[in-house]
Design a protein around this motif. Structure first.
Motif, PDB file in Angstrom:
ATOM      1  N   ASP A  27      -7.523  33.131 -16.349  1.00 17.74           N
ATOM      2  CA  ASP A  27      -6.432  32.969 -16.199  1.00 17.74           C
ATOM      3  C   ASP A  27      -5.885  31.468 -16.416  1.00 17.74           C
ATOM      4  N   THR A  28      -6.822  30.568 -16.741  1.00 16.93           N
ATOM      5  CA  THR A  28      -5.651  29.345 -17.929  1.00 16.93           C
ATOM      6  C   THR A  28      -5.491  29.805 -19.046  1.00 16.93           C
ATOM      7  N   ALA A  29      -6.278  30.780 -19.709  1.00 17.26           N
ATOM      8  CA  ALA A  29      -5.973  31.128 -20.686  1.00 17.26           C
ATOM      9  C   ALA A  29      -4.944  32.474 -20.576  1.00 17.26           C
ATOM     10  N   ALA A  30      -4.569  32.439 -19.811  1.00 23.22           N
ATOM     11  CA  ALA A  30      -3.817  34.217 -19.942  1.00 23.22           C
ATOM     12  C   ALA A  30      -2.610  33.761 -19.572  1.00 23.22           C
ATOM     13  N   HIS A  31      -2.068  32.322 -18.986  1.00 22.06           N
ATOM     14  CA  HIS A  31      -1.315  32.116 -18.273  1.00 22.06           C
ATOM     15  C   HIS A  31      -0.424  30.879 -19.052  1.00 22.06           C
ATOM     16  N   PRO A  32       0.421  29.810 -19.401  1.00 17.74           N
ATOM     17  CA  PRO A  32       0.352  28.834 -19.850  1.00 17.74           C
ATOM     18  C   PRO A  32       0.519  27.750 -18.680  1.00 17.74           C
ATOM     19  N   VAL A  33       0.673  28.283 -17.245  1.00 16.78           N
ATOM     20  CA  VAL A  33       0.960  27.658 -16.310  1.00 16.78           C
ATOM     21  C   VAL A  33      -0.064  27.932 -14.948  1.00 16.78           C
ATOM     22  N   SER A  34      -1.288  27.922 -15.051  1.00 21.10           N
ATOM     23  CA  SER A  34      -2.031  27.877 -13.161  1.00 21.10           C
ATOM     24  C   SER A  34      -2.275  26.846 -12.894  1.00 21.10           C
ATOM     25  N   GLN A  35      -2.161  27.671 -11.444  1.00 21.19           N
ATOM     26  CA  GLN A  35      -3.006  26.867  -9.923  1.00 21.19           C
ATOM     27  C   GLN A  35      -4.306  26.548 -10.483  1.00 21.19           C
ATOM     28  N   SER A  36      -4.650  25.441 -11.260  1.00 24.44           N
ATOM     29  CA  SER A  36      -6.261  25.046 -11.403  1.00 24.44           C
ATOM     30  C   SER A  36      -7.199  24.767 -10.589  1.00 24.44           C
ATOM     31  N   LYS A  37      -6.729  23.969  -9.089  1.00 26.54           N
ATOM     32  CA  LYS A  37      -7.115  23.237  -8.145  1.00 26.54           C
ATOM     33  C   LYS A  37      -6.252  23.933  -6.685  1.00 26.54           C
ATOM     34  N   GLY A  38      -7.279  24.372  -6.062  1.00 22.52           N
ATOM     35  CA  GLY A  38      -6.778  24.944  -4.904  1.00 22.52           C
ATOM     36  C   GLY A  38      -6.770  26.564  -4.705  1.00 22.52           C
ATOM     37  N   PHE A  40      -3.323  27.806  -3.488  1.00 19.06           N
ATOM     38  CA  PHE A  40      -2.345  27.977  -3.262  1.00 19.06           C
ATOM     39  C   PHE A  40      -0.977  28.601  -4.012  1.00 19.06           C
ATOM     40  N   GLU A  41      -0.669  30.058  -3.680  1.00 22.36           N
ATOM     41  CA  GLU A  41       0.022  30.960  -4.184  1.00 22.36           C
ATOM     42  C   GLU A  41       1.281  30.451  -4.460  1.00 22.36           C
ATOM     43  N   ASP A  42       2.403  30.601  -5.401  1.00 28.16           N
ATOM     44  CA  ASP A  42       3.512  30.021  -5.389  1.00 28.16           C
ATOM     45  C   ASP A  42       3.887  31.598  -5.568  1.00 28.16           C
ATOM     46  N   ARG A 732       8.469  29.441   1.031  1.00 29.24           N
ATOM     47  CA  ARG A 732       8.273  28.957  -0.334  1.00 29.24           C
ATOM     48  C   ARG A 732       7.525  27.410  -0.245  1.00 29.24           C
ATOM     49  N   ARG A 733       6.896  26.953   0.638  1.00 25.92           N
ATOM     50  CA  ARG A 733       5.729  25.707  -0.027  1.00 25.92           C
ATOM     51  C   ARG A 733       4.415  26.411   1.037  1.00 25.92           C
ATOM     52  N   ASN A 734       4.332  27.356   1.737  1.00 26.10           N
ATOM     53  CA  ASN A 734       2.809  27.987   2.459  1.00 26.10           C
ATOM     54  C   ASN A 734       4.205  29.702   2.821  1.00 26.10           C
ATOM     55  N   ALA A 735       2.681  30.689   2.163  1.00 31.58           N
ATOM     56  CA  ALA A 735       3.713  31.774   1.636  1.00 31.58           C
ATOM     57  C   ALA A 735       2.725  32.831   2.900  1.00 31.58           C
ATOM     58  N   GLN A 736       1.634  31.857   3.734  1.00 32.99           N
ATOM     59  CA  GLN A 736       0.910  32.767   4.972  1.00 32.99           C
ATOM     60  C   GLN A 736       1.050  32.827   5.992  1.00 32.99           C
ATOM     61  N   THR A 737       1.517  31.271   6.577  1.00 33.97           N
ATOM     62  CA  THR A 737       2.178  30.979   7.764  1.00 33.97           C
ATOM     63  C   THR A 737       3.293  29.900   7.213  1.00 33.97           C
ATOM     64  N   VAL A 738       4.109  30.383   8.864  1.00 37.07           N
ATOM     65  CA  VAL A 738       5.109  28.519   8.093  1.00 37.07           C
ATOM     66  C   VAL A 738       5.565  29.565  10.006  1.00 37.07           C
ATOM     67  N   THR A 739       6.418  27.996  10.686  1.00 34.27           N
ATOM     68  CA  THR A 739       6.871  27.330  11.725  1.00 34.27           C
ATOM     69  C   THR A 739       8.320  27.539  11.588  1.00 34.27           C
ATOM     70  N   LYS A 740       8.996  27.696  12.257  1.00 30.38           N
ATOM     71  CA  LYS A 740      10.609  27.552  12.659  1.00 30.38           C
ATOM     72  C   LYS A 740      10.811  27.044  14.095  1.00 30.38           C
ATOM     73  N   ARG A 741      11.485  25.830  13.792  1.00 31.32           N
ATOM     74  CA  ARG A 741      12.061  25.173  14.985  1.00 31.32           C
ATOM     75  C   ARG A 741      13.675  25.441  15.670  1.00 31.32           C
ATOM     76  N   LEU A 742      13.741  26.175  16.140  1.00 31.75           N
ATOM     77  CA  LEU A 742      14.944  26.756  17.015  1.00 31.75           C
ATOM     78  C   LEU A 742      15.440  25.402  18.050  1.00 31.75           C
ATOM     79  N   MET A 743      16.118  24.909  18.419  1.00 33.49           N
ATOM     80  CA  MET A 743      16.709  24.556  19.712  1.00 33.49           C
ATOM     81  C   MET A 743      18.146  25.318  20.130  1.00 33.49           C
ATOM     82  N   ARG A 744      17.946  25.502  20.847  1.00 35.38           N
ATOM     83  CA  ARG A 744      19.117  26.147  22.151  1.00 35.38           C
ATOM     84  C   ARG A 744      19.481  25.432  23.436  1.00 35.38           C
TER      85      ARG A 744
END
Lengths: 826, 174
Positions: A27-38, A40-42, A732-744
Motif C-alpha cells: 500500500d505504501t508503495a502504491a500511494h504517496p500518502v498512506s495510513q501506516s499505523k492504525g 483509521f480511514e480518511d 470526518r474524524r471517525n467514519a464508523q461512529t459519531v455522536t451528535k449532541r442536541l439541546m432542546r
C-alpha cells in the motif's frame, strides 16, 4: 495435543502478520500518502493525489486551460447502398488537422466494423456463461456470422496525390504511416476506399445494421459504418483501446459532407442538413417540410398512406441524398422505403440555432404510437436538457424507429426501438403501456445523448458513466417533467433512491470509476448508481441552485471539448464552492453503500447542582424509575407489620433520612464549586437553566461505509416535529461512529433518520429511535396488494394447463442438447 | 472435450449458503445485444426473522420480462397489464429460479405476487420455515434463453453481510 494446537495458532498468527506487513508495504508503495499505523480511514482525504496534475491544458478548476487543444477531422464521404445484397460500398476523404504541440509520424483510424470479423478480439474473447444451455439466438447468430464475412474490406488507402499509404490493421484499429511527420498546426488529407456487408442486426446484434421485414423490405440503420479517426488527446495520446463491444467511442469533431446513394424510393434520415431537397423530395414533400418549420405540432412530410403506397411500387433507380453537418463527432444515417416522416419545430433562445427542426422517421408498423409521441418527446427532451446544459446546438434533432428495443445515439440522429405489434392493433389500433413508456423513455434517453457525449465529448470507451450516468440522471429528471406519476401512477412513484440500495449492497461489484468493458452489472453501475448519486447531490447535498449552476458550468466549459472525470469533479466543486471530495470518493471511487443506524439516544436535563433544588427532584425520578417491589406493597396490603414497626425504638437517623437528604457537606461542596466558576460560566448556566434545556446525545453508526449527511426528523412530546440536516462532515474524524449532541427546550420522544428516503439508505430497520418493527418490502406488498387472490387463482389455473405442455414451452426457450459420451468421438 | 455436464459448486461465507449451477449441458454461447441496454436481473434473498420466512424479490426489467414471455409462449405480443399475464410471469419465474434448503430438492416457494415499479416489475416469493436455514442453494436462469448477454445477480443477505452470486456470461458484449 495442547502443544500442537498452540503451534498451529502461532503459525497462523505469523502468517497473518507477514501478510499484513506485506499489504502495508504494498500500500505504501502504491500511494504517496498512506495510513501506516492504525486502521483509521480518511473518507474525506482530498483527491488531488488521485487526480491528474493540473496543467495548462486542463486547469485545477476543472476548466479547459489556456493551451487546451484538440484534433480535428473533416470528412467527405460517398456511400452507395446495395439493398438486395445488404452491402455498402464507399470512399472517404479525411482531412486531419494536428493541433497537438507535437508532430505525429502516424495516424490511428478506428475500424469498428471489424468487431464482427470471426477472429476479432471481441469475438474470440466471448466466454460461455455459468449455465450449460445454448439458445436459438446463439444458433442463429453463429449461422449469420458464418453465412458471409463481416468487417471492413479495405480497398485502398491513398495520400491526397493518389500515392498509396502504408497501413497496418490491428483488430479494430488501423495505423496509417505518414510519408513525413505531421507538424503541429498542419493538416494532411488522405482517402480510404472500402466495402462492407451490413450486419443483420436481429441475428448478430450491434449498434447498427439492417432490419429485415417479413414483407421483404428493410430499414437500414448505419452506425459505426465508416473508418473514423481515433482520438488523440493531451492525457492519453492515441486512444487505442480496441472496440470489444460494450465500451463505446472516443471521437474528434469535424465537418461532414456526405452523399448517400440509395434506391430511389427510399427516404433517408441522416446527421446534418439536406443539401439537395430538389433532387430527392417531391414538390409536395418540400412544401410540407417548409410548413413544418413553423409548426409546433408534428406535420407529415410522408404520410402513413404514402409510405404504404411507396412499399408497393419498387424501383431499380437510385437517388443520392447529400447532407452537410458542422462540428459533429460522428455520423449516422438510416434509409428505408417504409418510412413515414413527420416534423415540427421548437424555438429556443439561441443565436446560432433559434429554432430546431424535429423529425421522426418510422414504418407504419410503429403507428399509431410514433406519430402521436415521437416528435413531442424529442421537443420535451430539448426543453429539459436546455435548462441543465445549453441550447440545443444543432439545426435538427431526429428520432428514427429501428428494431425492437433498440436505442442508440448519434449527432442529430437517434435510433429508437419500440413499436406496437400486429396483435396489439386490434380494431382500435391500441398499444400496451409497456410499449408506450418504453418508447418515451428510450427517445428521451437517446436525444439526451446528443448533449452528452455528442457535444460534451467525454470518452465513452473509458468511462461509460460520464455519458450514460449523467444522461440517465437528466433523463430521470425529464420523466418527472413529462407527467406526474411517470410511468405508472399506480406503481407508487418509484424512486431511484429506493431502488439503488439493492445493487449497492452487493458483494460483487466495481466502483463507478471502472473502464467500460470491465464493468460488472453495466446498467446498475454506469446508469443507475450515477443517477442516484447526482440526484442526492442536487436535491439534498448542494440544493438545486448550487447544483444547477455548477452542472451548467460543466456543460458550458466542455461544450464541443473533451472532458475527463476529474474535469467534471473539479468543476462541480469549483462552481458550487463546496468540497465534494468525500462524495466522489464514496460514490464514484468505492463500493461502499449507505446504511446508517441510530444506535442510541441518551437524555439528560441540565442541573443547577444546588442540592436543595436537585436532591428532591432526584428522589422523585428515582422513585419513578425504580418502583417499589411488589412484596412490601403486598405486605402492607395484608396489614403485615415489619419488625421495626413493632419495635420502633430500633429506628434511628438512617430510617429518617435517605441519600437524597441534603447535608451541610453537600451545601458546602456546591458553594465551593459555584465560587470556582467564572462569571461568564455562571451566566451561561443560568441562562440555559431558564430556557429549561434538555440535552440528548444521539449515537450514529455507519454500517455501509459510505459517509453521508444525516437528515433526521425529531418528534417532540407535544407532537411537533423538527427536520434537521447534519452535514456529512460530522464523519470526518471517525467514519464508523459519531455522536451528535442536541439541546432542546422540548422533550424528544423519537428520532427518525432519512424519513424522506433521500440518502439511499439500504436498511431502514435501524433508522428509528426507539426502534420500530418495519415490515419488509414483501410484507408491505402483501398488505397493500389487492390482486393477490386473483393472481393466485390464475396461477393455479395456469399450472394445471401448463403441466401438459411444459415440454413444448421449454422447447421455445433453448435448443435441445444431449450429453455426448467422449468415447463415441474416438 | 469434456462430456461431463458442467456443474459448479461454491461455498459462501459462514457455510450458510452454497451455490449450485443448473445441471445442463455445455456448449459455447455467442452473444447478441440490443444496442444500448444491458440485460440484467437483480434478486434479493433474505431471511425475515419476524415472519420466519425466506423472502425472495426479483427485480426484472419490464421489457425483458415481456420478451421472455413472448418467446416462451410463441406470441408476438403480450402485455403485463392483465393479471393473467402477470400470473404467466410468475409461472415463468418459478420455472427459472429455484432455491433449496440444506441440499434438499428445490423447495416450492409461495408466489406472493407481482408489482410494477417504474421500468421494473418486481416478483415476490417466500418460503416459510420452522428454523433459519443453515445452507441455501440457488439456481437462476432468468432470461438466459432470450438474451445471450443476460446477467443475473442474486444477493443473499445473511446476518452481517451480503453474499453475491452471479449467473452470467463472463465475456464481453458485442
Amino acid at each position: 495435543m495442547h502443544k500442537n494446537k498452540s503451534f498451529v495458532s502461532s503459525a497462523l498468527a505469523y502468517a497473518a502478520f507477514v501478510f499484513a506487513a506485506w499489504a502495508l508495504h504494498h500500500d505504501t508503495a502504491a500511494h504517496p500518502v498512506s495510513q501506516s499505523k492504525g486502521t483509521f480511514e480518511d473518507k474525506f482525504r482530498q483527491l488531488d493525489e488521485t487526480w491528474p496534475t493540473a496543467n495548462t491544458y486542463r486547469v485545477a478548476s476543472g476548466a479547459p486551460g489556456a493551451d487546451y487543444w484538440q484534433q480535428r477531422a473533416d470528412y467527405v464521404i460517398k456511400a452507395t447502398l446495395d439493398e438486395k445484397a445488404m452491402r455498402l460500398t464507399a470512399s472517404e476523404t479525411i482531412t486531419y488537422t494536428n493541433n497537438a504541440p507535437e508532430s505525429l509520424r502516424y495516424l490511428w483510424v478506428q475500424l469498428d466494423q471489424n468487431r464482427f470479423k470471426h477472429d476479432s478480439l471481441g469475438e474470440l474473447s466471448l466466454a460461455a456463461g455459468e449455465s450449460d444451455i445454448v439458445s436459438y439466438n446463439a444458433l442463429r447468430r453463429r449461422q449469420a456470422m458464418t453465412a458471409r464475412d463481416h468487417g471492413y474490406e479495405i480497398k485502398s488507402v491513398r495520400a491526397a496525390g493518389g500515392a498509396p499509404l502504408p497501413y497496418t490493421i490491428v483488430d479494430t484499429m488501423m495505423r496509417i504511416d505518414l510519408p513525413r511527420p505531421l507538424r503541429t498546426g498542419r493538416s494532411t488529407t488522405f482517402s480510404i476506399d472500402w466495402a462492407q456487408n451490413i450486419i443483420d442486426e436481429e441475428a448478430i446484434g450491434g449498434r447498427g445494421g439492417v432490419e429485415v421485414f417479413e414483407d421483404g423490405h428493410h430499414i437500414f440503420a448505419l452506425a459505426q459504418w465508416f473508418p473514423r479517426m481515433a482520438a488523440y488527446s493531451d492525457y492519453e495520446g492515441w486512444h487505442t483501446k480496441p472496440y470489444l463491444g460494450l465500451g463505446e467511442f472516443a471521437l474528434e469533431f469535424g465537418d461532414y459532407d456526405v452523399s448517400i446513394t440509395v434506391p430511389a424510393d427510399h427516404v433517408v434520415s441522416a446527421t446534418g442538413v439536406l443539401q439537395n431537397p430538389g433532387e430527392v423530395l417531391s414538390a409536395t414533400q418540400r412544401r410540407r417540410l417548409e410548413a413544418a418549420g413553423n409548426a409546433d405540432e408534428p406535420v407529415f412530410i410522408v404520410t402513413p398512406d404514402e409510405a404504404l403506397e411507396n412499399e408497393k411500387e419498387g424501383t431499380d433507380e437510385t437517388r443520392t441524398w447529400r447532407f452537410k453537418a458542422e462540428n459533429v463527432r460522428d455520423y449516422a444515417w438510416a434509409s428505408s422505403r417504409k418510412f413515414v416522416w413527420d416534423a415540427m419545430t421548437v424555438e429556443q433562445d439561441d443565436e446560432d440555432n433559434p429554432s430546431v427542426l424535429i423529425m421522426s422517421f418510422y414504418p407504419n408498423e410503429g403507428e399509431p404510437l410514433w406519430s402521436k409521441y415521437s416528435s413531442h418527446v424529442v421537443a420535451h427532451t430539448i426543453e429539459v436538457f436546455n435548462h441543465f446544459a445549453f441550447p440545443y446546438p444543432y439545426p435538427n434533432a431526429q428520432s428514427v424507429n429501428v428494431w425492437d428495443m433498440g436505442g442508440m445515439e448519434y449527432p442529430m440522429v437517434t435510433f429508437n426501438g419500440f413499436r406496437p405489434t400486429d396483435e396489439e392493433k386490434v380494431e382500435d389500433r391500441t398499444y400496451s403501456r409497456e410499449t408506450k413508456y418504453g418508447l418515451i423513455t428510450v427517445i428521451i434517453h437517446e436525444i439526451g445523448h446528443i448533449y452528452y457525449p455528442m457535444v460534451v465529448n467525454s470518452d465513452e470507451r473509458q468511462w461509460a458513466w460520464m455519458d450514460e450516468g449523467i444522461n440517465t440522471f437528466l433523463h430521470y429528471t425529464a420523466h418527472f417533467l413529462w407527467e406526474e406519476g411517470y410511468p405508472n401512477p399506480s406503481s407508487g412513484r418509484p424512486s431511484m433512491l429506493d431502488r439503488i440500495p439493492d445493487y449497492m449492497v452487493s458483494a460483487n461489484q466495481v466502483p463507478i470509476m471502472t473502464q467500460s468493458d470491465s464493468i460488472l452489472q453495466y446498467a446498475n453501475n454506469a446508469y443507475m448508481k450515477p443517477t442516484a448519486a447526482l440526484t442526492i447531490l442536487r436535491e439534498t447535498i448542494l440544493g438545486r441552485e448550487l447544483f444547477d449552476f455548477a452542472f451548467r458550468e460543466y456543460a458550458r466549459r466542455w461544450k464541443f471539448k473533451r472532458p475527463t472525470p476529474s474535469d467534471f469533479f473539479r468543476t462541480m466543486e469549483d462552481a458550487s464552492g463546496v468540497d465534494l471530495d468525500w462524495f466522489w470518493r464514496g460514490w464514484f471511487y468505492s463500493t461502499d453503500h449507505v446504511d446508517i443506524s441510530i444506535e442510541d439516544v441518551r437524555a439528560y436535563r441540565l442541573s443547577t447542582g444546588d442540592p436543595d433544588q436537585e436532591f428532591a427532584k432526584d428522589r422523585i425520578e428515582a422513585r419513578r424509575d425504580r418502583p417499589e417491589p411488589l412484596t412490601p406493597q403486598n405486605n402492607r396490603a395484608e396489614g403485615i407489620e415489619t419488625y421495626t414497626d413493632r419495635f420502633p425504638e430500633l429506628r434511628d437517623f438512617y430510617n429518617d433520612n435517605d441519600r437524597y437528604t441534603v447535608s451541610n457537606a453537600d451545601r458546602n461542596s456546591y458553594n465551593a464549586r459555584m465560587a470556582g466558576l467564572e462569571d461568564w460560566e455562571k451566566d451561561a448556566l443560568e441562562s440555559a437553566l431558564q430556557e429549561g434545556e434538555n440535552i440528548y446525545f444521539v449515537d450514529f453508526r455507519n454500517i455501509g461505509g459510505l459517509v453521508m449527511p444525516l437528515p433526521i426528523t425529531i418528534v417532540y412530546a407535544d407532537g411537533s416535529e423538527e427536520e434537521m440536516m447534519i452535514p456529512a462532515e460530522i464523519w470526518r474524524r471517525n467514519a464508523q461512529t459519531v455522536t451528535k449532541r442536541l439541546m432542546r427546550d422540548k422533550t424528544i420522544v423519537s428520532i427518525e433518520l432519512d424519513a424522506r428516503h433521500e440518502i439511499a439508505d439500504a436498511d431502514r430497520n435501524n433508522n428509528y429511535f426507539p426502534r420500530r418493527i418495519i415490515p419488509s418490502r414483501l410484507e408491505a406488498f402483501k398488505v397493500a396488494n389487492t390482486t393477490r387472490n386473483l393472481m393466485a387463482d390464475m396461477l393455479l389455473e395456469l399450472k394445471s394447463e401448463s403441466e401438459e405442455k411444459e415440454e413444448d414451452l421449454e422447447a421455445n426457450e433453448s435448443a435441445p442438447l444431449v450429453p455426448v459420451d467422449s468415447n463415441e468421438n474416438r | 472435450m469434456s462430456t461431463a455436464p458442467k456443474s459448479a459448486a461454491r461455498s459462501l461465507s459462514r457455510g450458510s449458503c452454497v451455490y449450485l449451477a443448473t445441471l445442463l449441458i455445455t456448449i459455447m454461447l455467442v452473444s447478441r445485444s440490443h444496442a444500448h441496454r444491458a440485460h440484467h436481473t437483480l434478486t434479493s434473498v433474505a431471511w425475515n426473522s419476524n415472519t420466519y420466512a425466506i423472502e425472495v424479490i426479483h427485480r426484472l426489467h419490464i421489457q425483458d420480462a415481456v420478451r421472455a414471455l413472448q418467446k416462451r409462449h410463441a406470441t408476438a405480443h403480450l402485455s403485463l397489464q392483465p393479471v393473467r399475464n402477470q400470473a404467466l410471469l410468475a409461472l415463468y419465474v418459478e420455472n427459472h429460479f429455484s432455491l433449496s434448503v440444506e441440499n434438499k430438492t428445490p423447495a416450492t416457494l409461495d408466489m406472493v405476487g407481482v408489482e410494477f415499479a417504474g421500468d421494473e416489475v418486481l416478483v415476490y416469493q417466500e418460503l416459510r420455515l420452522e428454523d433459519p436455514p443453515a445452507e441455501v442453494s440457488i439456481s437462476c436462469t432468468l432470461f438466459q434463453e432470450v438474451f445471450d448477454t443476460q446477467v443475473n445477480q442474486v444477493n443473499v443477505s445473511i446476518p452481517g453481510s451480503v453474499q453475491t452470486l452471479m449467473f452470467d456470461k463472463t465475456g464481453a458484449l458485442p
